[in-house]
Design a protein around this motif. Structure first.
Motif, PDB file in Angstrom:
ATOM      1  N   CYS A  91       0.917  -0.994  -0.097  1.00 50.25           N
ATOM      2  CA  CYS A  91      -0.032  -0.087   0.222  1.00 50.25           C
ATOM      3  C   CYS A  91       0.680   1.413  -0.061  1.00 50.25           C
ATOM      4  O   CYS A  91       0.696   2.127  -0.540  1.00 50.25           O
ATOM      5  CB  CYS A  91      -0.995  -0.135   1.327  1.00 50.25           C
ATOM      6  SG  CYS A  91      -2.101  -1.104   1.103  1.00 50.25           S
ATOM      7  N   TYR A 124       0.226   3.637  -3.599  1.00 55.27           N
ATOM      8  CA  TYR A 124      -0.607   4.648  -3.558  1.00 55.27           C
ATOM      9  C   TYR A 124       0.192   6.265  -3.599  1.00 55.27           C
ATOM     10  O   TYR A 124       1.127   6.127  -2.672  1.00 55.27           O
ATOM     11  CB  TYR A 124      -1.706   4.443  -2.628  1.00 55.27           C
ATOM     12  CG  TYR A 124      -2.762   3.442  -2.818  1.00 55.27           C
ATOM     13  CD1 TYR A 124      -3.248   3.373  -3.921  1.00 55.27           C
ATOM     14  CD2 TYR A 124      -2.307   2.298  -1.863  1.00 55.27           C
ATOM     15  CE1 TYR A 124      -4.248   2.080  -4.233  1.00 55.27           C
ATOM     16  CE2 TYR A 124      -3.290   1.067  -2.196  1.00 55.27           C
ATOM     17  CZ  TYR A 124      -4.079   0.885  -3.393  1.00 55.27           C
ATOM     18  OH  TYR A 124      -4.823   0.015  -3.704  1.00 55.27           O
ATOM     19  N   LYS A 137      -2.140   7.064   0.949  1.00 54.72           N
ATOM     20  CA  LYS A 137      -1.403   6.289   1.674  1.00 54.72           C
ATOM     21  C   LYS A 137      -1.693   6.390   3.127  1.00 54.72           C
ATOM     22  O   LYS A 137      -2.080   5.465   3.898  1.00 54.72           O
ATOM     23  CB  LYS A 137      -0.047   6.229   1.345  1.00 54.72           C
ATOM     24  CG  LYS A 137       0.851   5.417   2.322  1.00 54.72           C
ATOM     25  CD  LYS A 137       2.433   5.729   2.266  1.00 54.72           C
ATOM     26  CE  LYS A 137       2.662   7.117   2.447  1.00 54.72           C
ATOM     27  NZ  LYS A 137       4.263   7.505   2.293  1.00 54.72           N
ATOM     28  N   CYS A 187      -4.421   8.154   4.299  1.00 57.41           N
ATOM     29  CA  CYS A 187      -5.652   7.813   4.781  1.00 57.41           C
ATOM     30  C   CYS A 187      -5.888   6.268   4.970  1.00 57.41           C
ATOM     31  O   CYS A 187      -6.504   5.790   5.975  1.00 57.41           O
ATOM     32  CB  CYS A 187      -6.636   8.349   3.554  1.00 57.41           C
ATOM     33  SG  CYS A 187      -6.879   9.936   3.439  1.00 57.41           S
ATOM     34  N   LEU A 188      -5.162   5.460   4.329  1.00 54.44           N
ATOM     35  CA  LEU A 188      -5.248   4.005   4.361  1.00 54.44           C
ATOM     36  C   LEU A 188      -4.661   3.626   5.802  1.00 54.44           C
ATOM     37  O   LEU A 188      -5.007   2.685   6.342  1.00 54.44           O
ATOM     38  CB  LEU A 188      -4.609   3.256   3.117  1.00 54.44           C
ATOM     39  CG  LEU A 188      -5.422   3.316   1.996  1.00 54.44           C
ATOM     40  CD1 LEU A 188      -4.598   2.548   0.777  1.00 54.44           C
ATOM     41  CD2 LEU A 188      -6.775   2.751   2.035  1.00 54.44           C
ATOM     42  N   SER A 201     -14.208   6.774  -2.448  1.00 56.87           N
ATOM     43  CA  SER A 201     -12.856   6.251  -2.190  1.00 56.87           C
ATOM     44  C   SER A 201     -12.896   4.769  -2.627  1.00 56.87           C
ATOM     45  O   SER A 201     -11.926   4.314  -3.018  1.00 56.87           O
ATOM     46  CB  SER A 201     -12.540   6.276  -0.881  1.00 56.87           C
ATOM     47  OG  SER A 201     -12.544   7.697  -0.503  1.00 56.87           O
ATOM     48  N   LEU A 234     -10.574   3.168  -5.525  1.00 58.55           N
ATOM     49  CA  LEU A 234      -9.429   2.092  -5.303  1.00 58.55           C
ATOM     50  C   LEU A 234      -9.667   0.795  -6.019  1.00 58.55           C
ATOM     51  O   LEU A 234      -8.682   0.199  -6.467  1.00 58.55           O
ATOM     52  CB  LEU A 234      -9.494   1.559  -3.788  1.00 58.55           C
ATOM     53  CG  LEU A 234      -8.976   2.693  -2.658  1.00 58.55           C
ATOM     54  CD1 LEU A 234      -9.282   2.273  -1.226  1.00 58.55           C
ATOM     55  CD2 LEU A 234      -7.678   3.135  -2.886  1.00 58.55           C
TER      56      LEU A 234
END
Length: 477
Positions: free
Chosen positions: A114, A118, A123, A125-126, A426, A430
């Motif tokens: 990840c 991204y 990144k 946010c994840l 979102s 993705l």
């Protein structure tokens, strides 16, 4: 070696017992022919070398949050919702095997992918969502252990939360002596749980025919059946487990060849299948015991022991997951004990606050809330669809029936509905964003290389599955 350092990073670490294989760039591996004595071991020896990660992963499906929803489902609907657990754990096996395969085939775990895949904003946010998932999963584990200490030793819940955090850090110290020691401890705790619930099961003797029907005949009858079914399924959805499983498999020595990788994926699948089958039996036993509503005089003690084993073991795996998430997304370099302390404190603080303010009743409600709250696209879409449906309908129902004034409802709606829209957008982003990192073995490249190499026996792949840097765990001998 410049390209290697820039593109591969920590994947370029040497693999114990293997020759060094050079790389040509960030994502495109070279192939060359070499043998490996590791593949000459008997099949059962290679299988035993891969036993361990599945049991650590299975704890997420045996944590106090799952036990709580199992007890509630059994008390309310007897054996009619057992099919939800069966389907949920089948889905879990498929998804977990994909996470394990990702780690084995690429030498990087999910959080690292990840981070590489991204943009910075996405990144982070994840990363925040992953941390929230770890905390949400850890809250029932910590509070459940605290409840077990209260049942067995009459320790206040807030005191049990503190003891749980300290004991988890102490038990994690076993990793200094090798991952096998920690895995053995987890396996022992799993079988203690199994022994407790199977003992209760032998006492209450639920009707076998009804249990089998509940397992294989889907049914949603009675008030609250849909909500309890969603709670059961929600308790089995463990996002942090994907980060955990993809990282745990890297503690094993995998031969860097197509045959070696396929063999490792097969053994990890078998091992995970066995561990999750044990988890399924324990969940079935919990629901069945609760569904009979007939408990022996020692049930309180037996339940306390099982809950203590469940909570303590699952807090260890939750801390592990937090380590990998933090390290993978943020690339933090720190001592193992400090990383353990940080991830433990992040998870314990919410539980401690709730246990002090809300007492036992508030802590119990928090377990249920935390429990409610990818094989293929279909499974992923089903899970996302359930989330969107349940959250949206629940929120609209709350707006209609709450006692707030109209202005208050409008204000809450202005805040919540855009958040839901951002979530959906979102997810769509993705889903359709094109991947940049390589997460598979390019078989066409391998075939071309085999044609070039005369007399070759086995193509080897340029990545290093064994990752000693993940948790300072020595290679099992």
């Amino acid at each position: 070696m410049a390209n290697e350092q820039e593109g591969v990073g920590r994947d370029a670490t040497s693999w114990r017992g293997s020759n060094r294989i050079a790389t040509s760039g960030a994502d495109e591996p070279k192939y060359k022919i070499s043998g490996d004595e590791e593949m000459e071991k008997p099949g059962w020896r290679r299988f035993m070398d891969h036993v361990g990660p599945g049991f650590l992963v299975s704890l997420a499906y045996l944590d106090p949050g799952n036990l709580e929803t199992d007890l509630q489902a059994g008390a309310n609907h007897k054996y009619e919702l057992l099919w939800v657990i069966l389907i949920g754990l089948i889905f879990a096996l498929i998804i977990q095997s994909l996470a394990a395969n990702l780690g084995v085939t690429t030498g990087k775990h999910l959080a690292e992918h990840c981070k590489a895949e991204y943009p910075k904003f996405v990144k982070y946010c994840l990363w925040l969502l992953a941390e929230v998932a770890v905390i949400a999963a850890d809250i029932p584990e910590v509070i459940g252990t605290a409840f077990a200490l209260n049942i067995l030793f009459h320790i206040p819940v807030w005191g049990g939360v503190l003891i749980t955090g300290l004991s988890t850090l102490m038990l994690l110290g076993l990793q200094r002596y090798g991952v096998r020691k920690l895995e053995l401890l987890i396996a022992v705790l799993v079988f203690i749980m199994a022994g407790c619930y199977f003992a209760e099961l032998s006492y209450v003797k639920p009707p076998t025919s009804q249990v089998i029907r509940g397992l294989f005949i889907p049914k949603l009858k009675g008030q609250g059946a849909t909500g309890d079914a969603i709670a059961l399924l929600g308790a089995l959805i463990m996002p942090h487990n994907l980060f955990l499983h993809s990282a745990l498999v890297l503690s094993r020595k995998t031969t860097p060849s197509v045959k070696g990788i396929n063999s490792a994926c097969k053994y990890f699948l078998l091992e995970s299948g066995f561990a999750l089958f044990v988890a399924l039996l324990i969940n079935i036993a919990v629901v069945s015991v609760s569904g009979t509503n007939v408990l022996g005089g020692s049930s309180r003690i037996v339940y306390g022991i099982a809950l203590l084993a469940s909570g303590q073991s699952s807090t260890i795996t939750g801390t592990y997951a937090g380590q990998y998430v933090m390290q993978g997304f943020l690339d933090l370099r720190m001592k193992t004990w400090l990383r353990n302390l940080m991830t433990r404190c992040i998870a314990i603080v919410p539980s401690l606050i709730v246990s002090i303010i809300g007492g036992s009743a508030g802590s119990g409600r928090l377990i249920v809330i935390a429990s409610i709250i990818i094989i293929s696209w279909i499974l992923g879409l089903c899970i996302i669809g359930i989330n969107i449906y349940y959250l949206s309908t629940g929120f609209v129902d709350w707006l209609i029936h709450n006692s707030l004034p109209v202005v208050g409802n409008v204000f809450v709606g202005i805040i919540v509905f855009p958040i839901m829209a951002i979530y959906i957008i979102s997810v769509i982003y993705l889903m359709f964003r094109k991947d940049r990192t390589v997460t598979f073995v390019d078989m066409s490249v391998e075939s071309n290389q085999i044609e070039m190499e005369k007399g070759a026996e086995e193509p080897t792949i340029d990545h290093v599955p064994y990752r000693e840097d993940l948790a300072d765990i020595p290679l099992p001998q």
